[in-house]
Design an enzyme around this catalytic site. Structure first.
Site, PDB file in Angstrom:
ATOM      1  N   SER A 142       0.840  -1.192   0.000  1.00  0.00           N
ATOM      2  CA  SER A 142       0.000   0.000   0.000  1.00  0.00           C
ATOM      3  C   SER A 142       0.878   1.247   0.000  1.00  0.00           C
ATOM      4  CB  SER A 142      -0.903   0.028   1.237  1.00  0.00           C
ATOM      5  OG  SER A 142      -1.568   1.274   1.347  1.00  0.00           O
ATOM      6  N   TYR A 156      -2.862  -0.180  10.005  1.00  0.00           N
ATOM      7  CA  TYR A 156      -2.801  -0.639   8.614  1.00  0.00           C
ATOM      8  C   TYR A 156      -1.418  -0.381   8.019  1.00  0.00           C
ATOM      9  CZ  TYR A 156      -4.060  -1.153   3.679  1.00  0.00           C
ATOM     10  OH  TYR A 156      -4.114  -1.529   2.361  1.00  0.00           O
TER      11      TYR A 156
END
Length: 247
Positions: A142, A156
């Protein structure tokens, strides 16, 4: 960055929607037979299966929760059993749990690490037992592992940053066997979970150099390149496909 994957078999975790579906379809377009895992949406998985079948490729959909290591291992083994081999593993399945650090408790921590960190490790471990020279493991990370632009991303971001170490370690370990391991970090991408016309889309687009969201096909293009012969001398690398988000 086109390539030919005729005769190859790929497994894409979380392949029924969004970036995962885009990757599964691109690999099939390039000639690979494709297995995909999904958690719960039978209809979405069936749609991707139908699209891959229309390309003339064999396809297998496996319902599996990536939080369950036994289910992850079983998906790898079933791919080999039913499709005959495994050449390409794309670790795409992930959960996106965000919020103030004080409010994300043990359950959120456990699920995030189980799906985003343990599952890629377990899948790669299982896949490595079946792969031969020319094998490819591609982890999907990501952009927020490179830059956390707003609060609430600590959990995250941590989980996706762990894939950098996993990729480098596996790249070094499996390189002598001719197996490459790489990490692709997508930027904001137009999916059901993060639509390009969503309420925060303008602000998020503004964080990129290109001023727009990607479409899944743009992420899939890099994965296809790494999966093919032209990606054979790339390993242990982290590649941003983020529109300049981390610039």
């Amino acid at each position: 960055m086109t390539t030919t994957l005729d005769g190859k078999v790929a497994l894409v975790t979380g392949g029924s929607r969004g970036i995962g579906a885009g990757i599964a379809l691109r690999l099939a377009t390039e000639g690979a037979d494709v297995a995909l895992t999904y958690q719960r949406d039978d209809d979405r998985a069936a749609l991707v299966v139908k699209q891959i079948e229309a390309l003339g490729r064999r396809v297998l959909a496996v319902r599996a929760d990536s939080a369950d290591p036994d289910a992850v291992r079983a998906a790898v083994d079933r791919t080999v059993e039913e499709l005959g081999r495994l050449d390409i593993l794309v670790n795409n399945a992930a959960v996106f749990l965000v919020g103030p650090v004080e409010q994300l408790g043990p359950d959120e921590l456990e699920r995030t690490l189980a799906v985003n960190v343990r599952a890629p490790y377990v899948a790669a471990q299982a896949a490595a037992r079946h792969m031969t020279g020319g094998g490819r493991i591609i982890n999907i990370g990501s952009n927020v592992a490179r830059r956390a632009p707003f609060p609430g991303l600590a959990l995250y971001s941590m989980s996706k940053t762990a894939l950098v170490g996993l990729t480098k370690g596996l790249g070094r370990e499996l390189g002598p066997r001719g197996i490459t391991v790489n990490l692709v970090n997508p930027g904001p991408t137009d999916t059901d979970a993060n639509p390009a016309d969503g309420p925060n889309a303008a602000a998020i687009s503004g964080l990129t150099a290109l001023g727009r969201y990607a479409v899944p096909a743009e992420i899939a293009g890099m994965v296809a390149h790494l999966a093919g012969v032209d990606g054979g001398y790339v390993t242990g690398a982290s590649i941003d496909v983020d529109g300049g988000f981390a610039s």
